[in-house]
Design an enzyme around this catalytic site. Structure first.
Site, short mmCIF file in Angstrom:
data_model
loop_
_atom_site.label_atom_id
_atom_site.label_comp_id
_atom_site.label_asym_id
_atom_site.label_seq_id
_atom_site.Cartn_x
_atom_site.Cartn_y
_atom_site.Cartn_z
N GLY A 1 -27.35 -28.79 17.53
CA GLY A 1 -26.29 -28.35 16.63
C GLY A 1 -25.57 -27.17 17.23
N LYS B 1 -32.94 -21.92 15.80
CA LYS B 1 -31.55 -21.60 15.44
C LYS B 1 -31.24 -20.21 15.96
CE LYS B 1 -28.23 -21.29 11.64
NZ LYS B 1 -27.96 -21.56 10.21
N ASP C 1 -23.57 -23.50 0.31
CA ASP C 1 -22.94 -24.31 1.37
C ASP C 1 -23.58 -25.71 1.43
OD1 ASP C 1 -21.16 -24.87 3.44
OD2 ASP C 1 -22.36 -23.87 4.98
N VAL D 1 -28.31 -24.57 17.73
CA VAL D 1 -29.63 -25.00 17.31
C VAL D 1 -30.19 -25.92 18.39
CG1 VAL D 1 -30.98 -26.16 15.52
CG2 VAL D 1 -28.95 -24.84 14.88
N GLY E 1 -22.79 -24.21 15.95
CA GLY E 1 -21.97 -23.64 14.89
C GLY E 1 -21.00 -22.63 15.47
N GLY E 2 -20.31 -21.93 14.63
CA GLY E 2 -19.34 -20.95 15.07
C GLY E 2 -19.99 -19.77 15.76
N PHE E 3 -21.23 -19.43 15.34
CA PHE E 3 -21.84 -18.20 15.84
C PHE E 3 -23.23 -18.44 16.39
CE2 PHE E 3 -21.55 -18.68 11.28
CZ PHE E 3 -22.88 -18.85 10.94
N GLY E 4 -23.50 -19.60 16.94
CA GLY E 4 -24.82 -19.84 17.51
C GLY E 4 -25.08 -21.31 17.72
#
Ligand code: ADP
Ligand code: MG
Ligand code: MG
Length: 273
Positions: free
Chosen positions: A14, A37, A140, A21, A16-19
């Site tokens: 995965g 994560k 979310d 997984v 995301g915008g800031f990291g």
């Protein structure tokens, strides 16, 4: 791959915008898989001083720790541990065997029916109920923040990066940051609206998505005023539940306990599509 605290890091699963997984396996036991994560810290990160911890903690960690206290909920992903320094934080999370995100599961499942949907939705509602009882608002809920295992169809709610302790919400400069297509009208209108009914809207969006293979609304305009097009071959109980979760006025929207008690969950022989 590299080694992080006894774990051999494998594929990225995965981003995301800031990291990111990653899936990783335990070096010494060689078999237990975990998800790592990796979160890069930012100035705008939220820290919480709750539950008697000796110092403020990254909100995602603090919230998950509250959910990990026994008795646990099988429908919430487990946080095994975390590693933190000044610049980043790595969550060591349960990695369920043969899992995929719900959006993938929906696309891949050509024989979706109301029985499968009911199995998933029961578990989602249990996860949300558990959060409510622990005073946690997920904030979310959407198809990429839900894992489904096959063939057993176990559901796990993940990603508490937008979650809040409910008692703190009105006192902070809280802003709902959930996925746009799952955001209810009242929050699009007032981003600081007390968001307690947003979960129910998201549950309705998800049940719609599972049964139709697409979302009911894709933009602000249709969320605010668009017609809800339900497949007429769905059972009337299923259509009723979706419609009641997607009532635009949050005061008139169905409540969590009414979702739990809704007749669709008790249907014994639904007209499976
Ligand atoms: P973000 O806050 O960046 O959205 P998430 O926690 O949602 O991060 O993780 C991003 C993606 O990584 C998820 O959508 C999912 O595909 C995958 N993922 C996250 N946690 C796990 C986990 N514990 N097991 C398996 N996959 C995971
Ligand atoms: Mg996510
Ligand atoms: Mg997140």
């Amino acid at each position: 791959g590299s080694v992080v605290a006894d774990f051999e890091v494998k594929d990225m699963i995965g981003k995301g915008g800031f990291g990111q997984v990653y899936v990783a396996s335990h070096v010494s036991s060689e078999k237990e898989k975990v998800a790592l994560k990796y979160i890069i810290k930012h100035r705008q990160d939220r820290y919480l001083n709750i539950d008697g911890h000796s110092r403020p903690m990254l909100a995602e960690v603090a919230i998950m720790l509250r959910l990990m206290k026994a008795p646990q909920c099988p429908n919430i992903i487990r946080l095994h541990d975390w590693i933190e320094n000044e610049s980043d934080c790595t969550l060591i999370l349960e990695y369920p065997e043969s899992c995929q995100t719900l959006d993938r599961y929906i696309t891949d499942t050509l024989d979706m029916n109301e029985n499968k949907a009911r199995r998933l939705m029961r578990q989602l509602v249990q996860a949300v109920r558990f959060c409510v009882e622990r005073g946690v608002f997920h904030g979310d809920i959407h198809a990429r923040n839900i894992l489904v295992t096959t063939p057993r169809l176990e559901l796990k709610l993940i990603d508490f990066g937008c979650a809040w302790p409910v008692t703190r919400m009105p006192f902070y400069s809280w802003k709902y940051q959930g996925a746009r297509c799952y955001t209810p009208p009242e929050i699009l209108r007032h981003p600081k609206f007390f968001p307690s009914m947003a979960n129910i809207w998201a549950i309705g969006i998800l049940l719609y998505e599972i049964m139709h293979g697409r979302l009911p609304f894709y933009d602000r305009q249709s969320i605010m005023v668009g017609d809800l097009h339900l497949n007429p071959t769905l059972s009337s109980a299923c259509q009723d539940l979706i419609s009641k979760c997607l009532i635009r006025n949050p005061v008139r929207r169905i409540l969590l306990h009414q979702v739990e008690e809704h007749q669709w969950f008790n249907a014994t022989s639904p007209n499976a599509v």
